[in-house]
Write an enzyme that holds these catalytic residues in place. Structure first.
Site: not given
Length: 305
Positions: A52, A215-216, A220-221, A223
């Site tokens: 990160y 990513s809650p 999509g991934f 997106e």
């Protein structure tokens, strides 16, 4: 903020965690405000990774709070390793050196949890076990887990690793639901019935592994977020309906939807906006009914058989 036990560890942490991936974009003062606000809200779990900000997110985190033993004791710190430029690396040398780098950047003697970030096709579980044993004996890592792994990959690790794997960090949101879709479409000739992850949700529950949804708020991934997204007017109308009903924000409803699942998941939220985090944290104070959960699931575009 409610607490939950992470796997079989006995380690207690807030049921919502703060993901620090974007902290490298903040000044020291801004990062301090984010972290102190999280602690004030009862969020004591902080998720990092060696990649990160190429490590700068960990540095800024430690500098922002003037890391010292007294502040360290208030936190549960998790980091991840295994992703390198163009390849994955679960070698003993890389795992150990990655942890040592994270400890130096975080200005601490230990991390509470280390996760293997993404599966390494060339993984030799014996090497992973050696690395874990060395890190455990030295006191540099107290607990271990994985991220984005399926049940068979975890079982392979467990053949050699002595320590419990207490976490699996997986993508999951109201608009990214393969973990539950297949279980609802058993014996159906349609795409949602395809088991893509080895039934990782049921496996995790059977083995008392805490799932950490990442990513809650994404569809999509990576997106984009679905909350307040004009592409999804019907869903946002429904989110607003429940937000008004419960007296919280739409983002809180999206997190409450995850928390309602009996698997006792611990969502990782990555906002660096203190005011937005305050709204999200209220998800811990409400509970959706079974009917409300399914209503939101269907409105997000998921069909029941």
């Amino acid at each position: 903020m409610k607490k939950l036990q992470l796997g079989n560890s006995g380690l207690q942490a807030s049921e919502i965690a703060l993901g620090c991936m974007r902290m490298n974009n903040l000044s020291k003062q801004e990062a301090n405000r984010v972290i102190e606000n999280a602690l004030d809200l009862g969020i004591d779990m902080f998720d990092h990774a060696d990649i990160y900000g190429a490590g700068t997110s960990e540095e800024i985190f430690a500098d922002a709070i003037n890391m010292n033993p007294s502040i360290r004791e208030k936190m549960v710190i998790q980091t991840k390793c295994g992703i390198r430029q163009g390849f994955f690396d679960f070698s003993k040398e890389h795992i150990v050196s990655s942890v040592e780098g994270s400890l130096k950047r975080l200005k601490t003697d230990y991390v509470d949890i280390l996760l293997l970030h993404r599966p390494d096709a060339l993984m030799e579980p014996e090497e992973v076990a050696e690395a874990f044993n060395e890190l455990k004996r030295s006191g540099k890592v107290r607990h271990f887990g994985v991220s984005n792994h399926n049940p068979t990959q975890i079982e392979l690790l467990k053949q050699h690793v002595e320590q419990d794997l207490i976490i699996n960090q997986l993508q999951f949101s109201m608009m990214f639901t393969p973990m539950v879709d297949a279980g609802l479409n058993v014996n159906m000739e349609q795409d949602p019935a395809i088991v893509r992850d080895g039934a990782v949700l049921d496996y995790s529950r059977l083995n008392n592994i805490t799932i950490q949804p990442w990513s809650p708020f994404q569809h999509g991934f990576f997106e984009g977020v679905f909350v307040d997204n004009k592409q999804f007017p019907v869903l946002n109308e429904k989110l607003q309906e429940y937000a008004d009903k419960k007296g919280v924000t739409k983002s809180a409803i999206a997190i409450a939807w995850i928390l309602r699942h009996p698997a006792n998941m611990q969502p990782i939220v990555g906002t660096m906006n203190p005011e937005r985090l305050q709204g999200i944290a209220k998800a811990s104070e409400i509970e959706l009914t079974r009917e409300e959960w399914y209503d939101l699931y269907r409105t997000a575009g998921n069909k029941l058989p």
